[in-house]
Design a protein around this motif. Structure first.
Motif, PDB file in Angstrom:
ATOM      1  N   LYS A  46      51.029  18.981  57.251  1.00 21.10           N
ATOM      2  CA  LYS A  46      49.579  19.176  57.299  1.00 21.10           C
ATOM      3  C   LYS A  46      49.208  20.617  56.973  1.00 21.10           C
ATOM      4  CE  LYS A  46      49.010  20.122  62.278  1.00 21.10           C
ATOM      5  NZ  LYS A  46      50.346  19.782  62.788  1.00 21.10           N
ATOM      6  N   PHE A  47      50.182  21.539  57.070  1.00 28.28           N
ATOM      7  CA  PHE A  47      49.910  22.944  56.745  1.00 28.28           C
ATOM      8  C   PHE A  47      49.738  23.181  55.247  1.00 28.28           C
ATOM      9  CE2 PHE A  47      52.148  23.664  60.886  1.00 28.28           C
ATOM     10  CZ  PHE A  47      51.038  24.144  61.549  1.00 28.28           C
ATOM     11  N   ILE A  48      50.001  22.160  54.444  1.00 29.79           N
ATOM     12  CA  ILE A  48      49.796  22.313  53.004  1.00 29.79           C
ATOM     13  C   ILE A  48      48.325  22.563  52.689  1.00 29.79           C
ATOM     14  CG2 ILE A  48      49.340  19.900  52.403  1.00 29.79           C
ATOM     15  CD1 ILE A  48      51.202  20.286  50.000  1.00 29.79           C
ATOM     16  N   ILE A  49      47.439  22.271  53.652  1.00 29.10           N
ATOM     17  CA  ILE A  49      46.012  22.520  53.454  1.00 29.10           C
ATOM     18  C   ILE A  49      45.748  23.999  53.190  1.00 29.10           C
ATOM     19  CG2 ILE A  49      45.565  22.825  55.921  1.00 29.10           C
ATOM     20  CD1 ILE A  49      43.230  21.135  53.380  1.00 29.10           C
ATOM     21  N   PHE A  50      46.538  24.887  53.817  1.00 32.65           N
ATOM     22  CA  PHE A  50      46.364  26.318  53.603  1.00 32.65           C
ATOM     23  C   PHE A  50      46.748  26.700  52.179  1.00 32.65           C
ATOM     24  CE2 PHE A  50      46.933  26.043  58.232  1.00 32.65           C
ATOM     25  CZ  PHE A  50      45.792  26.709  58.640  1.00 32.65           C
ATOM     26  N   PHE A  51      47.791  26.069  51.656  1.00 30.86           N
ATOM     27  CA  PHE A  51      48.196  26.319  50.271  1.00 30.86           C
ATOM     28  C   PHE A  51      47.099  25.859  49.309  1.00 30.86           C
ATOM     29  CE2 PHE A  51      50.223  24.647  46.393  1.00 30.86           C
ATOM     30  CZ  PHE A  51      50.759  25.820  45.902  1.00 30.86           C
ATOM     31  N   LEU A  52      46.512  24.703  49.582  1.00 34.63           N
ATOM     32  CA  LEU A  52      45.449  24.188  48.718  1.00 34.63           C
ATOM     33  C   LEU A  52      44.214  25.088  48.777  1.00 34.63           C
ATOM     34  CD1 LEU A  52      45.746  20.365  49.492  1.00 34.63           C
ATOM     35  CD2 LEU A  52      46.622  21.609  47.508  1.00 34.63           C
ATOM     36  N   ILE A  53      43.901  25.624  49.947  1.00 40.37           N
ATOM     37  CA  ILE A  53      42.780  26.553  50.061  1.00 40.37           C
ATOM     38  C   ILE A  53      43.036  27.800  49.226  1.00 40.37           C
ATOM     39  CG2 ILE A  53      41.558  28.082  51.667  1.00 40.37           C
ATOM     40  CD1 ILE A  53      41.884  25.920  53.799  1.00 40.37           C
ATOM     41  N   GLY A  54      44.278  28.293  49.249  1.00 40.32           N
ATOM     42  CA  GLY A  54      44.623  29.447  48.423  1.00 40.32           C
ATOM     43  C   GLY A  54      44.451  29.165  46.938  1.00 40.32           C
TER      44      GLY A  54
ATOM     45  N   ILE B 147      41.735  31.136  44.301  1.00 40.42           N
ATOM     46  CA  ILE B 147      42.115  31.841  43.079  1.00 40.42           C
ATOM     47  C   ILE B 147      41.597  31.129  41.833  1.00 40.42           C
ATOM     48  CG2 ILE B 147      44.094  32.509  41.663  1.00 40.42           C
ATOM     49  CD1 ILE B 147      45.630  33.058  44.217  1.00 40.42           C
ATOM     50  N   THR B 148      41.718  29.793  41.802  1.00 39.54           N
ATOM     51  CA  THR B 148      41.399  29.055  40.589  1.00 39.54           C
ATOM     52  C   THR B 148      39.899  28.863  40.388  1.00 39.54           C
ATOM     53  OG1 THR B 148      43.482  27.868  40.798  1.00 39.54           O
ATOM     54  CG2 THR B 148      41.853  26.942  39.293  1.00 39.54           C
ATOM     55  N   PHE B 149      39.193  28.474  41.444  1.00 43.75           N
ATOM     56  CA  PHE B 149      37.774  28.120  41.302  1.00 43.75           C
ATOM     57  C   PHE B 149      36.833  29.223  41.770  1.00 43.75           C
ATOM     58  CE2 PHE B 149      40.096  24.100  41.741  1.00 43.75           C
ATOM     59  CZ  PHE B 149      39.700  23.462  40.580  1.00 43.75           C
ATOM     60  N   LEU B 150      37.206  29.954  42.818  1.00 45.95           N
ATOM     61  CA  LEU B 150      36.344  31.026  43.321  1.00 45.95           C
ATOM     62  C   LEU B 150      36.634  32.369  42.675  1.00 45.95           C
ATOM     63  CD1 LEU B 150      36.319  30.130  47.135  1.00 45.95           C
ATOM     64  CD2 LEU B 150      34.727  29.419  45.347  1.00 45.95           C
ATOM     65  N   ASN B 151      37.746  32.449  41.892  1.00 52.63           N
ATOM     66  CA  ASN B 151      38.110  33.672  41.153  1.00 52.63           C
ATOM     67  C   ASN B 151      38.297  34.877  42.070  1.00 52.63           C
ATOM     68  OD1 ASN B 151      38.025  32.401  38.588  1.00 52.63           O
ATOM     69  ND2 ASN B 151      35.802  32.640  38.514  1.00 52.63           N
ATOM     70  N   LEU B 152      38.836  34.629  43.261  1.00 50.52           N
ATOM     71  CA  LEU B 152      39.157  35.737  44.161  1.00 50.52           C
ATOM     72  C   LEU B 152      40.485  36.359  43.747  1.00 50.52           C
ATOM     73  CD1 LEU B 152      38.266  34.184  47.654  1.00 50.52           C
ATOM     74  CD2 LEU B 152      36.826  35.596  46.181  1.00 50.52           C
ATOM     75  N   ASN B 153      40.625  37.674  43.977  1.00 52.12           N
ATOM     76  CA  ASN B 153      41.910  38.306  43.681  1.00 52.12           C
ATOM     77  C   ASN B 153      42.888  38.062  44.821  1.00 52.12           C
ATOM     78  OD1 ASN B 153      41.238  40.132  45.735  1.00 52.12           O
ATOM     79  ND2 ASN B 153      40.342  41.584  44.295  1.00 52.12           N
TER      80      ASN B 153
ATOM     81  N   VAL C   5      44.226  40.080  47.023  1.00 54.79           N
ATOM     82  CA  VAL C   5      43.911  40.731  48.296  1.00 54.79           C
ATOM     83  C   VAL C   5      42.888  39.902  49.070  1.00 54.79           C
ATOM     84  CG1 VAL C   5      42.933  42.794  49.373  1.00 54.79           C
ATOM     85  CG2 VAL C   5      44.448  43.015  47.391  1.00 54.79           C
ATOM     86  N   ALA C   6      41.821  39.462  48.374  1.00 60.64           N
ATOM     87  CA  ALA C   6      40.795  38.661  49.039  1.00 60.64           C
ATOM     88  C   ALA C   6      41.364  37.331  49.528  1.00 60.64           C
ATOM     89  CB  ALA C   6      39.628  38.412  48.077  1.00 60.64           C
ATOM     90  N   THR C   7      42.245  36.731  48.726  1.00 59.06           N
ATOM     91  CA  THR C   7      42.866  35.470  49.134  1.00 59.06           C
ATOM     92  C   THR C   7      43.759  35.669  50.354  1.00 59.06           C
ATOM     93  OG1 THR C   7      42.840  34.720  46.837  1.00 59.06           O
ATOM     94  CG2 THR C   7      44.286  33.546  48.338  1.00 59.06           C
ATOM     95  N   ALA C   8      44.515  36.780  50.373  1.00 58.38           N
ATOM     96  CA  ALA C   8      45.390  37.070  51.512  1.00 58.38           C
ATOM     97  C   ALA C   8      44.569  37.292  52.785  1.00 58.38           C
ATOM     98  CB  ALA C   8      46.252  38.288  51.221  1.00 58.38           C
ATOM     99  N   VAL C   9      43.436  38.002  52.668  1.00 55.53           N
ATOM    100  CA  VAL C   9      42.569  38.237  53.832  1.00 55.53           C
ATOM    101  C   VAL C   9      41.993  36.915  54.333  1.00 55.53           C
ATOM    102  CG1 VAL C   9      40.423  39.313  54.609  1.00 55.53           C
ATOM    103  CG2 VAL C   9      42.022  40.600  53.187  1.00 55.53           C
ATOM    104  N   THR C  10      41.561  36.059  53.396  1.00 54.77           N
ATOM    105  CA  THR C  10      41.037  34.744  53.776  1.00 54.77           C
ATOM    106  C   THR C  10      42.097  33.921  54.510  1.00 54.77           C
ATOM    107  OG1 THR C  10      39.571  34.741  51.845  1.00 54.77           O
ATOM    108  CG2 THR C  10      39.986  32.615  52.906  1.00 54.77           C
ATOM    109  N   GLY C  11      43.332  33.932  53.982  1.00 55.45           N
ATOM    110  CA  GLY C  11      44.419  33.206  54.629  1.00 55.45           C
ATOM    111  C   GLY C  11      44.720  33.734  56.014  1.00 55.45           C
ATOM    112  N   THR C  12      44.676  35.069  56.173  1.00 53.84           N
ATOM    113  CA  THR C  12      44.918  35.672  57.489  1.00 53.84           C
ATOM    114  C   THR C  12      43.849  35.249  58.492  1.00 53.84           C
ATOM    115  OG1 THR C  12      45.963  37.589  56.427  1.00 53.84           O
ATOM    116  CG2 THR C  12      45.236  37.844  58.717  1.00 53.84           C
ATOM    117  N   CYS C  13      42.584  35.253  58.052  1.00 52.44           N
ATOM    118  CA  CYS C  13      41.490  34.832  58.932  1.00 52.44           C
ATOM    119  C   CYS C  13      41.657  33.368  59.353  1.00 52.44           C
ATOM    120  CB  CYS C  13      40.147  35.026  58.227  1.00 52.44           C
ATOM    121  SG  CYS C  13      39.724  36.752  57.910  1.00 52.44           S
ATOM    122  N   LEU C  14      42.022  32.507  58.414  1.00 51.99           N
ATOM    123  CA  LEU C  14      42.223  31.098  58.737  1.00 51.99           C
ATOM    124  C   LEU C  14      43.390  30.919  59.704  1.00 51.99           C
ATOM    125  CD1 LEU C  14      41.705  29.468  55.209  1.00 51.99           C
ATOM    126  CD2 LEU C  14      40.171  29.342  57.175  1.00 51.99           C
TER     127      LEU C  14
END
Length: 270
Positions: A211-219, A223-229, A231-240
């Motif tokens: 079920k943790f694959i959801i975090f990979f899909l969010i990443g 990157i693909t659709f929100l065009n985050l770099n 660093v921003a993706t890593a911060v988002t993952g840390t917050c989640l």
């Protein structure tokens, strides 16, 4: 892109330093680090004077081999050949990252076959060493065990890498231009799929709960659709991750409190 004899020689030496059988004094950890495609791409980029392209290709190739494991001491590809001659050849040919990934997969398999040949030669040297031990000839025993295997490894890895790079500087771009466009398109598609295979293998080995694959899909969405770099993706993952920890911790505390309350009620009834 033109390449000098010195540049080809430096790439050949780097390939030898990244070999798994290399007994150089800097240690196994150094060889293991040098064998990584991301490191090889950086080194080749520095030598050829195009670090950005080298790192880009190295990162793409690294993604394919993220999940590579040694099973019974057997690897599907020789990482030193994946990281140096293949990346150098791709840069000399002006190939993009996807084509370079396909090229690295091919060269890596050929490198694994070459490593098997080296092991056969090394077994001969070790038999000679056993013979010299029986004869109490310590000097020849040391040569058989400590000198001949590293020299053989250097000749094979340096010689093949040097030859590939020197020949590649003259023929790689011409050969790439002569390949039909449909073939390059197929190689590009395959090269785009192979990193996904490496990442999926890594996820299979590392995820304890699917079920943790959801975090990979969010990443991927970030990157693909929100065009985050990154660093921003890593911060988002840390917050989640922190939010998930807080949620599970609260649930565990509530469960403990509920159990304690039930125990107290049972004690009162008794």
């Amino acid at each position: 892109m033109e390449v000098s004899v010195l540049q080809a020689a430096l790439i050949g030496i780097s390939c030898w330093l990244g070999s798994v059988e290399n007994s150089q004094p800097l240690g196994v950890a150094f060889s293991d680090a040098m064998s990584k495609p991301i490191v090889g791409g950086t080194v080749v980029g520095l030598i050829l004077g195009d670090v950005v392209t080298g790192v880009t290709i190295g990162a793409a190739v690294q993604a394919m081999y993220l999940g590579q494991v040694l099973i019974g001491g057997v690897a599907t590809a020789d990482m030193a050949f994946v990281s140096y001659p293949s990346i150098a050849l791709a840069m000399l040919a002006g190939a993009d990252a996807n084509v370079a990934v396909t090229l690295a997969a091919t060269v890596g398999v050929l490198g694994a076959a070459l490593f098997t040949g080296y092991e056969i030669l090394a077994s001969v040297f070790y038999q000679l060493g056993d013979k010299y031990i029986a004869e109490n000839n310590i000097k020849k025993m040391k040569i058989a065990y400590m000198v001949l295997p590293p020299i053989t490894s250097f000749i094979l890895r340096f010689g093949i890498t040097f030859t590939i790079v020197m020949l590649g500087s003259n023929y790689a771009a011409t050969l790439l231009a002569a390949i039909p466009q449909i073939v390059l398109h197929i190689a590009g598609v395959l090269g785009g799929v192979l990193p996904a295979v490496g990442i999926s293998i890594l996820i299979t080995y590392t995820l304890k709960d699917y079920k943790f694959i959801i975090f990979f899909l969010i990443g991927m969405i970030c990157i693909t659709f929100l065009n985050l770099n990154m660093v921003a993706t890593a911060v988002t993952g840390t917050c989640l991750a922190v939010m998930y920890y807080m949620y599970t911790a609260n649930n565990n505390n509530n469960q403990v409190e509920s159990i304690n309350q039930n125990i107290e009620e049972e004690d009162e009834l008794q």
